[in-house]
Design a protein around this motif. Structure first.
Motif, PDB file in Angstrom:
ATOM      1  N   THR A   1       4.266  -8.052 -15.737  1.00 67.43           N
ATOM      2  CA  THR A   1       3.542  -6.802 -16.014  1.00 67.43           C
ATOM      3  C   THR A   1       2.186  -6.784 -15.311  1.00 67.43           C
ATOM      4  OG1 THR A   1       4.637  -6.629 -18.177  1.00 67.43           O
ATOM      5  CG2 THR A   1       2.628  -5.331 -17.842  1.00 67.43           C
ATOM      6  N   ALA A   2       1.467  -7.911 -15.416  1.00 72.01           N
ATOM      7  CA  ALA A   2       0.173  -8.007 -14.725  1.00 72.01           C
ATOM      8  C   ALA A   2       0.351  -7.911 -13.218  1.00 72.01           C
ATOM      9  CB  ALA A   2      -0.511  -9.323 -15.100  1.00 72.01           C
ATOM     10  N   LEU A   3       1.433  -8.528 -12.710  1.00 70.56           N
ATOM     11  CA  LEU A   3       1.711  -8.463 -11.271  1.00 70.56           C
ATOM     12  C   LEU A   3       1.956  -7.020 -10.830  1.00 70.56           C
ATOM     13  CD1 LEU A   3       2.382  -9.816  -8.543  1.00 70.56           C
ATOM     14  CD2 LEU A   3       4.715 -10.147  -9.395  1.00 70.56           C
ATOM     15  N   ALA A   4       2.734  -6.270 -11.600  1.00 71.66           N
ATOM     16  CA  ALA A   4       3.015  -4.871 -11.251  1.00 71.66           C
ATOM     17  C   ALA A   4       1.733  -4.038 -11.291  1.00 71.66           C
ATOM     18  CB  ALA A   4       4.061  -4.302 -12.211  1.00 71.66           C
ATOM     19  N   MET A   5       0.874  -4.293 -12.279  1.00 69.54           N
ATOM     20  CA  MET A   5      -0.383  -3.545 -12.362  1.00 69.54           C
ATOM     21  C   MET A   5      -1.298  -3.876 -11.174  1.00 69.54           C
ATOM     22  SD  MET A   5      -1.153  -3.855 -16.460  1.00 69.54           S
ATOM     23  CE  MET A   5      -2.724  -3.014 -16.274  1.00 69.54           C
ATOM     24  N   ASP A   6      -1.377  -5.162 -10.796  1.00 69.01           N
ATOM     25  CA  ASP A   6      -2.208  -5.541  -9.647  1.00 69.01           C
ATOM     26  C   ASP A   6      -1.699  -4.899  -8.366  1.00 69.01           C
ATOM     27  OD1 ASP A   6      -3.873  -7.015 -11.213  1.00 69.01           O
ATOM     28  OD2 ASP A   6      -2.900  -8.938 -10.815  1.00 69.01           O
ATOM     29  N   LEU A   7      -0.379  -4.898  -8.179  1.00 71.48           N
ATOM     30  CA  LEU A   7       0.174  -4.293  -6.967  1.00 71.48           C
ATOM     31  C   LEU A   7      -0.062  -2.777  -6.962  1.00 71.48           C
ATOM     32  CD1 LEU A   7       3.559  -6.245  -6.589  1.00 71.48           C
ATOM     33  CD2 LEU A   7       1.516  -6.443  -5.160  1.00 71.48           C
ATOM     34  N   GLY A   8       0.036  -2.134  -8.139  1.00 64.03           N
ATOM     35  CA  GLY A   8      -0.224  -0.699  -8.206  1.00 64.03           C
ATOM     36  C   GLY A   8      -1.673  -0.362  -7.868  1.00 64.03           C
ATOM     37  N   MET A   9      -2.618  -1.153  -8.415  1.00 63.77           N
ATOM     38  CA  MET A   9      -4.024  -0.900  -8.099  1.00 63.77           C
ATOM     39  C   MET A   9      -4.324  -1.221  -6.646  1.00 63.77           C
ATOM     40  SD  MET A   9      -6.138  -2.111 -11.495  1.00 63.77           S
ATOM     41  CE  MET A   9      -5.460  -3.761 -11.483  1.00 63.77           C
ATOM     42  N   ALA A  10      -3.662  -2.256  -6.113  1.00 62.95           N
ATOM     43  CA  ALA A  10      -3.890  -2.601  -4.706  1.00 62.95           C
ATOM     44  C   ALA A  10      -3.420  -1.478  -3.799  1.00 62.95           C
ATOM     45  CB  ALA A  10      -3.161  -3.905  -4.375  1.00 62.95           C
ATOM     46  N   ARG A  11      -2.312  -0.862  -4.127  1.00 60.50           N
ATOM     47  CA  ARG A  11      -1.817   0.249  -3.323  1.00 60.50           C
ATOM     48  C   ARG A  11      -2.811   1.408  -3.321  1.00 60.50           C
ATOM     49  NH1 ARG A  11       3.721   2.750  -5.271  1.00 60.50           N
ATOM     50  NH2 ARG A  11       2.313   3.297  -6.996  1.00 60.50           N
ATOM     51  N   GLU A  12      -3.444   1.662  -4.455  1.00 57.02           N
ATOM     52  CA  GLU A  12      -4.425   2.739  -4.514  1.00 57.02           C
ATOM     53  C   GLU A  12      -5.719   2.385  -3.789  1.00 57.02           C
ATOM     54  OE1 GLU A  12      -5.005   3.525  -8.592  1.00 57.02           O
ATOM     55  OE2 GLU A  12      -2.987   4.376  -8.937  1.00 57.02           O
ATOM     56  N   LYS A  13      -6.088   1.105  -3.791  1.00 57.07           N
ATOM     57  CA  LYS A  13      -7.343   0.683  -3.193  1.00 57.07           C
ATOM     58  C   LYS A  13      -7.272   0.480  -1.684  1.00 57.07           C
ATOM     59  CE  LYS A  13     -10.137   0.126  -6.803  1.00 57.07           C
ATOM     60  NZ  LYS A  13     -11.483   0.743  -6.892  1.00 57.07           N
ATOM     61  N   LEU A  14      -6.034   0.283  -1.137  1.00 54.25           N
ATOM     62  CA  LEU A  14      -5.931  -0.069   0.285  1.00 54.25           C
ATOM     63  C   LEU A  14      -6.547   1.003   1.191  1.00 54.25           C
ATOM     64  CD1 LEU A  14      -2.412  -1.758   0.563  1.00 54.25           C
ATOM     65  CD2 LEU A  14      -4.670  -2.804   0.893  1.00 54.25           C
ATOM     66  N   GLU A  15      -6.440   2.270   0.810  1.00 54.27           N
ATOM     67  CA  GLU A  15      -6.972   3.339   1.661  1.00 54.27           C
ATOM     68  C   GLU A  15      -8.468   3.541   1.444  1.00 54.27           C
ATOM     69  OE1 GLU A  15      -4.751   6.829   1.022  1.00 54.27           O
ATOM     70  OE2 GLU A  15      -2.846   6.022   1.795  1.00 54.27           O
ATOM     71  N   SER A  16      -8.879   3.516   0.169  1.00 56.69           N
ATOM     72  CA  SER A  16     -10.298   3.790  -0.110  1.00 56.69           C
ATOM     73  C   SER A  16     -11.172   2.555   0.014  1.00 56.69           C
ATOM     74  CB  SER A  16     -10.430   4.386  -1.517  1.00 56.69           C
ATOM     75  OG  SER A  16      -9.943   3.483  -2.481  1.00 56.69           O
ATOM     76  N   ASP A  17     -10.664   1.426  -0.398  1.00 55.85           N
ATOM     77  CA  ASP A  17     -11.455   0.187  -0.372  1.00 55.85           C
ATOM     78  C   ASP A  17     -10.535  -0.950   0.056  1.00 55.85           C
ATOM     79  OD1 ASP A  17     -13.236  -1.843  -0.667  1.00 55.85           O
ATOM     80  OD2 ASP A  17     -13.668  -1.490  -2.788  1.00 55.85           O
ATOM     81  N   PRO A  18     -10.323  -1.146   1.375  1.00 57.82           N
ATOM     82  CA  PRO A  18      -9.382  -2.172   1.866  1.00 57.82           C
ATOM     83  C   PRO A  18      -9.730  -3.571   1.388  1.00 57.82           C
ATOM     84  CG  PRO A  18      -9.991  -0.654   3.616  1.00 57.82           C
ATOM     85  CD  PRO A  18     -10.902  -0.351   2.475  1.00 57.82           C
ATOM     86  N   ALA A  19     -11.013  -3.910   1.301  1.00 60.64           N
ATOM     87  CA  ALA A  19     -11.386  -5.262   0.881  1.00 60.64           C
ATOM     88  C   ALA A  19     -10.954  -5.522  -0.554  1.00 60.64           C
ATOM     89  CB  ALA A  19     -12.884  -5.456   1.023  1.00 60.64           C
TER      90      ALA A  19
END
Length: 405
Positions: A233-251
């Motif tokens: 569950t934590a892994l899925a949440m991290d991947l979901g937030m990473a997908r949202e952050k890649l465009e606005s905040d790549p780092a």
């Protein structure tokens, strides 16, 4: 083979009757001295080995398997063990069998030898006719024994009439051997009461094994729910937030991806550990020797492994042996304070013997927890025997005997 079995019954029956009557009468006569009781006990041990020899002879020569009926001797001092040995009804049935083997062997010997020799002699009369002098006439006292055979047609006629009798005697010999096997199974095998008692023990053990399996299933479900599921569950949440952050905040997105990667590796390791506790892959792929060596390598206490097996046992026996060793090594690491341990596995007839030894502080108790009670139930569930010898200050020896047939 049946004829040879009956001849050996006569020979062995004479031997055991003469030996046991002499030893028992001598021991009974010396019972008022120091030597009488030890002599009688040694005589009892001797006739149990004679009974074991008879079970082996019946199995090899007649193909009838008679399982050992003896009760397991209790652990502890010699006096309770001796009392249990003397009170075992199977021991006294062994004595009855060996004493009755003498008259039964005589009857079987006389019937088999006399019948076979007589009918074989009549069948061989034509050969006598050609071999004997005086034209082949077989002369006897006709007034005492009746008419004699003096021509080849007469000899051939008698041989033709005797041939069915010869085969009838062979069938009778086989029938006597089969009857002897039934007699041996009745006295040398387990009685009805012992079989019922054994069924009760197995039923109780099987119930405990089923309860243990249900508890193990609930443990796995709990580990999956509280451990692996939470990590996923934590892994899925991290991947979901990473997908949202890649465009606005790549780092920040890459940091979340790195954290998800570590989470995935941790989850995989936990899942692998959970699967290993259910059914280790190395056991199925490479057998007990390799699986035990892997257990020893992970144990913090130095372990010497010696596995001597000529063949792979059945899956359920192999799995039981693995978990006996795994739980024993876990107990050594957690509770024993040992500095060395040894795992020995070998075959003895149709059983696998497992012994796990350590030089720790001892005081291990099957009834005291530490997983040993579960091991006793697991071993009993496959009709095996389990024993723990752990005096105060050690050493500790865990021994299991598992049937491999």
């Amino acid at each position: 083979m049946s004829f040879l079995f009956l001849i050996l019954s006569f020979v062995l029956g004479t031997f055991w009757f003469s030996l046991l009557v002499s030893l028992i009468s001598t021991g009974a006569g010396l019972v008022i001295t120091f030597f009488g009781l030890p002599m009688l006990v040694l005589t009892m041990v001797l006739w149990t080995y004679g009974a074991r020899l008879e079970r082996w002879r019946v199995r090899v020569m007649l193909g009838v398997d008679i399982r050992s009926p003896y009760k397991k001797l209790p652990d502890g001092p010699w006096w309770p063990r001796l009392r249990a040995f003397v009170s075992d009804g199977a021991i006294w049935r062994d004595l009855i069998y060996l004493l009755l083997l003498f008259p039964i062997g005589i009857a079987e010997f006389v019937i088999a030898v006399t019948g076979l020799a007589t009918t074989a002699g009549f069948v061989a009369l034509p050969a006598y006719y050609w071999a004997l002098p005086d034209g082949g006439a077989i002369t006897v006292d006709t007034e005492r024994y009746g008419p004699y055979i003096e021509t080849l047609p007469q000899a051939l006629t008698v041989a033709a009439l005797a041939l069915p009798l010869f085969f009838l005697v062979l069938y009778l010999i086989r029938l006597m051997a089969s009857g002897h096997a039934v007699f041996a199974r009745a006295l040398l095998g387990a009685s009805q009461e012992e079989l019922e008692s054994r069924v009760d023990v197995l039923s109780t053990s099987r119930s405990r094994v089923l309860d243990s399996a249900a508890q193990e299933r609930r443990r796995i479900e709990r580990d999956l729910h509280d451990g692996v599921q939470q990590h996923l569950t934590a892994l899925a949440m991290d991947l979901g937030m990473a997908r949202e952050k890649l465009e606005s905040d790549p780092a920040a997105g890459r940091a979340l991806v790195d954290r998800a990667h570590e989470e995935a590796k941790s989850t995989l390791a936990e899942l692998r550990q959970l699967v290993r506790g259910i059914s280790p892959a190395i056991l199925a792929d490479r057998g007990l020797d390799a699986a035990v060596s892997a257990l020893a390598a992970r144990c913090p206490v130095p372990v010497v492994v010696d596995v001597q097996l000529g063949r792979r046992p059945p899956d359920v026996v192999e799995t039981t042996a693995y978990f006996v060793i795994a739980e024993s090594l876990t107990n050594i690491a957690k509770h024993s304070q040992a500095t060395s341990a040894r795992v020995t596995v070998w075959e003895k007839q149709d059983r696998i013997i497992i012994e796990v030894w350590d030089n720790g502080q001892g005081d291990a108790d099957v009834k005291g927890g530490t997983g040993l009670s579960g091991l006793a139930d697991r071993v009993s569930g496959v009709d095996g025997q389990f024993r723990v010898d752990s005096p105060h200050n050690g050493p500790t020896s865990v021994r299991a005997e598992l049937p491999c047939v």
